[in-house]
Design an enzyme around this catalytic site. Structure first.
Site, PDB file in Angstrom:
ATOM      1  CE  LYS A  76      -3.996   1.675   2.717  1.00 58.23           C
ATOM      2  NZ  LYS A  76      -4.831   1.325   3.890  1.00 58.23           N
ATOM      3  CB  SER A 156      -8.173   3.092   3.251  1.00 59.55           C
ATOM      4  OG  SER A 156      -7.225   2.504   4.128  1.00 59.55           O
ATOM      5  CB  SER A 180      -8.510   0.117   6.066  1.00 59.51           C
ATOM      6  OG  SER A 180      -9.203   1.315   6.294  1.00 59.51           O
TER       7      SER A 180
END
Length: 470
Positions: A76, A156, A180
């Site tokens: 990420k 996310s 997330s």
């Protein structure tokens, strides 16, 4: 739309074995992954899960005896790795280059991970606005869902979930503060695990909350996720736990139903399969939280964001960006790119609330007491607790934002208390995957992984291959 990339799909476990025996090389696997990114992500389907390709280091030699042996993975883009931007999706960090690896990145590289790219995410990990759209960032644009292009990839860790589900790579790293990892894993049809807070280092990761942030693995099987989690948490025994046949007490929490009829019906069908397979299911009653619990959690995160992001920026950035207030000012000065779809009212509220003050301490005490009492009640009757996670992926809407109206609150108590949670696919609903969540006590990753793997085997869905409908 179909893609040849799924032909001959291999797990991370199989691929590392091929690397050790010389059937594959790190170069060939990386080339294949980059070809899939080109075919599916940047052209063709335009998944848009990858934010940046890593700057190549041609001198890197991978030890084939290391745990990952040169396997390509993605991380990420809020995790610092030299050769990747590490922006958290914000253009505010584009000019502040990553100059050293985070502790997690160092751990991954030492284990033989070939970090080939960073993934798109919900900007600032979805903490900027209550009207934000999951999967959108000013740097990376909007990530699509590999099943139906118009649907959300979740937040996310949107890009990490979409990239794994679409077969771009076998392993990805996400981060979770509350949902997330679990959300994008559920919505994209893969496995996700948020470990106990503190079990994986967060130094060098763009923060929200030191009390709730936790990086975790995303994969297409529980065993692959366990392999990555062993490396991330510097532990052993998790891969072996996926073959453990011990009988666990599985607590079924019906107050964690989503309210979406078809999703909850798939959960009931999954329970029937688990029961017929001899798994020990017990009904566990847990009260639904009041709105005050969620309100307290949100404000706690904002208090901590005020302190933790400021502390991070003083190390990462120069004097032009050293606090949350500086980020707010930057966004106002760059409204055409940063604020064109939604605002920054949560950032602004955080500035009003301030850092870890007396009001914060009172909220955190109430929140933690509720979460611990809630989970202690469940774990007094069961080894792990289960429930559905999210309804099928909603339409991405850059005007109205996300639709969480049919979501379970299964992630809330684990998020607040720091306990681990994981999810596996449990079926297809309306042409989209839905997930079954498992919660374990803090530092109970062995039980968590064992339960996830047993459920995965009984449901026997195999590797879910997205439909790539546009």
């Amino acid at each position: 739309m179909a893609f040849d990339s799924f032909k001959g799909y291999k797990s991370a476990i199989d691929s590392t074995q091929n690397l050790r025996t010389g059937v594959e090389t790190s170069e060939s696997l990386a080339a294949q992954a980059l070809d899939r990114i080109e075919e599916i992500d940047t052209t063709g389907y335009e998944l848009n899960s990858i934010l940046a390709i890593a700057i190549k280091n041609n001198d890197r030699v991978f030890d084939i005896n290391s745990p990952l042996a040169g396997l390509p993975i993605v991380i990420k883009d809020n995790i610092e790795a030299v050769g990747l931007p590490g922006t958290a999706g914000s253009t505010a960090l584009l000019d502040h280059m990553v100059v050293q690896d985070s502790l997690l990145t160092k751990r991954l590289r030492a284990a033989g991970a070939n970090i080939i790219a960073s993934t798109n995410l919900s900007e600032w990990a979805n903490i900027r606005s209550t009207h934000s759209t999951s999967g959108w960032s000013a740097v990376g644009g909007l990530t699509a869902n590999p099943w139906i292009h118009s649907r959300s990839a979740g937040g996310s860790s949107s890009g990490s979930g979409a990239a794994v589900a679409a077969g771009l790579v076998t392993l990805a790293v996400g981060t979770e503060t509350d949902g997330s990892i679990i959300c994008p894993a559920s919505l994209n049809g893969c496995v996700g695990i948020k470990p106990t807070v503190g079990n994986v280092p967060t130094q060098g990761i763009v923060p929200i909350s030191s009390s709730q942030d936790s990086p975790g693995p995303m994969a297409r099987s529980v065993k692959d996720a366990a392999l990555l989690l062993e490396i991330m948490s510097a532990t052993t025994g998790l891969v072996a736990a996926t073959d453990d046949s011990r009988s666990l007490r599985i607590g079924v929490v019906r107050s964690w139903l989503t309210g979406h009829g078809a999703t909850d019906a798939i959960f009931d069908a999954a329970l029937s399969k688990l029961s017929k397979a001899g798994m020990n299911l017990v009904e566990v009653h847990i009260d639904t939280p009041s709105e005050d619990v969620g309100d307290d959690e949100y404000e706690i995160l904002l208090h901590e964001l005020f302190d933790d992001l400021g502390a991070y920026l003083t190390v990462r950035a120069d004097t032009t960006l050293k606090s949350l207030a500086d980020v707010v000012a930057y966004n106002l000065a760059h409204q055409e790119s940063e604020l064109k779809f939604f605002g920054q009212e949560l950032f602004e509220k955080a500035l009003v609330l301030g850092g870890r003050n007396n009001a914060y301490e009172a909220k955190r005490s109430r929140n933690l007491m509720w979460a611990q009492k809630t989970l202690e009640k469940g774990f007094s009757q069961a080894d792990v607790l289960i429930g559905p996670t999210y309804s099928p992926a909603w339409l991405s809407d850059l005007v109205q934002g996300d639709d969480y109206s049919n979501s379970s609150w299964i992630t809330l108590a684990p998020a607040i208390s720091g306990a681990p949670i994981g999810t596996v696919p449990m079926g297809i609903c309306e042409g989209l995957p839905v997930g079954l969540g498992v919660v374990a006590p803090s530092h109970g990753e062995l039980h968590l992984v064992t339960a996830l793997a047993q459920i995965e085997r009984v449901l026997d869905l195999g590797v879910l291959v997205p439909t790539f409908k546009k």
